[in-house]
Design a protein around this motif. Structure first.
Motif, mmCIF file in Angstrom:
data_model
loop_
_atom_site.group_PDB
_atom_site.id
_atom_site.type_symbol
_atom_site.label_atom_id
_atom_site.label_comp_id
_atom_site.label_asym_id
_atom_site.label_seq_id
_atom_site.Cartn_x
_atom_site.Cartn_y
_atom_site.Cartn_z
ATOM 1 N N GLY A 297 1.100 -1.316 0.022
ATOM 2 C CA GLY A 297 -0.196 0.154 -0.322
ATOM 3 C C GLY A 297 0.316 1.346 0.367
ATOM 4 O O GLY A 297 0.822 2.293 0.873
ATOM 5 N N ARG B 45 5.612 8.037 0.510
ATOM 6 C CA ARG B 45 5.580 8.525 1.278
ATOM 7 C C ARG B 45 6.773 7.830 1.945
ATOM 8 O O ARG B 45 8.145 8.396 2.282
ATOM 9 C CB ARG B 45 4.876 8.655 2.345
ATOM 10 C CG ARG B 45 5.090 9.699 3.517
ATOM 11 C CD ARG B 45 3.981 9.697 4.349
ATOM 12 N NE ARG B 45 3.139 8.652 5.174
ATOM 13 C CZ ARG B 45 4.068 8.442 6.182
ATOM 14 N NH1 ARG B 45 4.386 7.916 6.773
ATOM 15 N NH2 ARG B 45 3.373 6.957 6.446
ATOM 16 N N ASP C 155 1.006 -1.796 -4.451
ATOM 17 C CA ASP C 155 -0.618 -1.077 -4.291
ATOM 18 C C ASP C 155 -1.433 -1.426 -5.172
ATOM 19 O O ASP C 155 -1.500 -2.086 -6.299
ATOM 20 C CB ASP C 155 -0.691 0.405 -4.459
ATOM 21 C CG ASP C 155 -1.390 1.443 -3.826
ATOM 22 O OD1 ASP C 155 -0.872 2.423 -2.592
ATOM 23 O OD2 ASP C 155 -3.029 1.345 -4.260
ATOM 24 N N ALA D 293 -2.524 -6.859 -1.541
ATOM 25 C CA ALA D 293 -1.766 -7.675 -0.620
ATOM 26 C C ALA D 293 -2.521 -8.579 -0.114
ATOM 27 O O ALA D 293 -1.698 -9.521 0.530
ATOM 28 C CB ALA D 293 -1.382 -5.923 0.790
ATOM 29 N N SER E 226 1.636 0.986 5.887
ATOM 30 C CA SER E 226 2.102 2.226 6.678
ATOM 31 C C SER E 226 0.903 2.752 6.692
ATOM 32 O O SER E 226 0.157 2.589 5.682
ATOM 33 C CB SER E 226 3.421 3.230 6.447
ATOM 34 O OG SER E 226 3.483 3.344 4.728
HETATM 35 C C1 LIG Z 1 -3.949 5.560 3.607
HETATM 36 S S1 LIG Z 1 -3.053 4.941 2.065
HETATM 37 C C2 LIG Z 1 -1.062 5.138 2.685
HETATM 38 C C3 LIG Z 1 -0.087 5.566 1.661
HETATM 39 C C4 LIG Z 1 1.470 5.268 2.273
HETATM 40 N N1 LIG Z 1 1.397 3.788 2.450
HETATM 41 C C5 LIG Z 1 1.738 6.442 3.157
HETATM 42 O O1 LIG Z 1 2.061 6.513 3.918
HETATM 43 O O2 LIG Z 1 0.959 7.958 2.592
HETATM 44 C C6 LIG Z 1 -2.896 3.429 2.273
HETATM 45 C C7 LIG Z 1 -2.414 2.569 0.510
HETATM 46 O O3 LIG Z 1 -2.744 1.533 0.885
HETATM 47 C C8 LIG Z 1 -3.477 0.993 -0.402
HETATM 48 N N2 LIG Z 1 -3.989 -0.709 0.056
HETATM 49 C C9 LIG Z 1 -5.037 -0.668 0.694
HETATM 50 N N3 LIG Z 1 -5.682 -1.989 0.515
HETATM 51 C C10 LIG Z 1 -4.424 -2.840 -0.299
HETATM 52 C C11 LIG Z 1 -4.590 -3.981 -0.938
HETATM 53 N N4 LIG Z 1 -5.328 -4.867 -0.019
HETATM 54 N N5 LIG Z 1 -3.195 -4.053 -1.993
HETATM 55 C C12 LIG Z 1 -2.410 -3.592 -1.905
HETATM 56 N N6 LIG Z 1 -2.513 -1.462 -1.515
HETATM 57 C C13 LIG Z 1 -3.614 -1.860 -1.259
HETATM 58 C C14 LIG Z 1 -4.112 2.117 -0.877
HETATM 59 O O4 LIG Z 1 -4.452 2.165 -2.379
HETATM 60 C C15 LIG Z 1 -3.642 3.168 -0.193
HETATM 61 O O5 LIG Z 1 -2.338 4.075 -1.755
#
Ligand SMILES: C[S@@+](CC[C@H](N)C(=O)[O-])C[C@H]1O[C@@H](n2cnc3c(N)ncnc32)[C@H](O)[C@@H]1O
Length: 271
Positions: free
Chosen positions: A58, A63, A79, A102, A119
């Motif tokens: 994700g 970041r 992602d 994930a 994160s």
């Molecule tokens: C709240 S954002 C945080 C982004 C980054 N990690 C940060 O700390 O700024 C959560 C991220 O997780 C991704 N995400 C959520 N569930 C996911 C999954 N099952 N598999 C892959 N990515 C996922 C979303 O698309 C999003 O980009």
């Protein structure tokens, strides 16, 4: 005849739609700072993971990319939002990013990763069965002794029970500015009310966890909340070592519980 979609499916659709929006991509594409609990966890793990394979789940707008690549250039960011992956590829040419989920890390071999990171409460964007699937997948891809660092929403925080909130309104003595602010406030309120009415019926509350229509993204997402004790039990049931160390976002180690909204855990795959 149409069957009713499962709560997992509904939660997933709501959150994926938000994570594919240009507003979310823009929000997550700017920052590159680390929060205090992330700094504390990465510092604690630096010596053992330096130069070793790191999986950033994700990754959003990237970041954490710089900080994790400072630990190891053997780095993969994934992602499930194609828009987030495209933003990362544009921002960090030459760095490895994949469109992947994930819950099903098909391209990542068993026992190949030294450090997996999810994160900013990204793991809280899926429902219960999907969260367990993520824990199973992370456990599968970690080497024995490998670490899984993630943040999750805390069910012991007041946020877990808070309801609808209006946006903040900041008055201004300047009439033009006041008008612009009033217009924005009305527009934002309308978005919040519309999201709230659509999504609140999908909330889930059980003894172990809650999935609530959270104020994040103007009430446009459904987020999973769990207490530290239940999160530790869940990790252990998924095969991780007991008593995962935990931190508040201030960087303070949690020994006596926490009321802050998010907590970071370092889960270990036993050797
Ligand atoms: C709240 S954002 C945080 C982004 C980054 N990690 C940060 O700390 O700024 C959560 C991220 O997780 C991704 N995400 C959520 N569930 C996911 C999954 N099952 N598999 C892959 N990515 C996922 C979303 O698309 C999003 O980009």
């Amino acid at each position: 005849m149409h069957s009713t979609p499962s709560p997992e499916h509904v939660i997933d659709e709501i959150n994926q739609q938000m994570m594919r929006s240009s507003a979310a991509v823009e929000q997550y594409s700017g920052p590159e700072y680390l929060l205090a609990h992330e700094r504390a966890a990465f510092d604690e793990l630096a010596a053992e993971v330096r130069g070793q394979p790191i999986l950033d789940l994700g990754v959003g707008g990237g970041r954490t990319v710089k900080a994790l690549r400072a630990l190891s250039e053997d780095y993969l960011g994934i992602d499930y939002s194609p828009e987030m992956v495209a933003a990362c590829r544009a921002r960090f040419p030459g760095v490895r990013f994949e469109l992947a989920d994930a819950r099903n890390l098909v391209t990542v071999p068993d026992a190949s990763i030294a450090l997996a990171v999810f994160s900013c409460n990204g793991i809280s964007m899926v429902g219960h069965a999907d969260r367990l699937a993520i824990l199973r997948e992370v456990h599968r891809v970690l080497r024995p002794g490998g670490a899984f660092v993630f943040t999750t929403y805390n069910r012991d925080s007041p946020d877990a029970t808070s309801g609808f909130e209006f946006p903040e309104f900041r008055p201004s003595a300047n009439p033009a500015r006041l008008l612009v602010r009033a217009y924005r406030w009305v527009r934002e309120t309308a978005v919040r009310v519309r999201n709230r009415r659509r999504f609140v019926p999908h909330e889930v509350r059980t003894a172990e966890y809650a999935v609530i229509n959270d104020r994040c993204h103007d009430f446009g997402v459904m987020l999973y909340y769990i207490t530290l004790a239940d999160q530790r039990r869940q990790l252990e049931a998924a095969g991780f070592a007991p008593d995962a160390p935990a931190f508040e976002h201030t960087g303070r180690r949690i020994t006596d519980g926490s009321r802050l909204d998010s907590m970071l855990l370092i889960a270990r795959k036993p050797r």
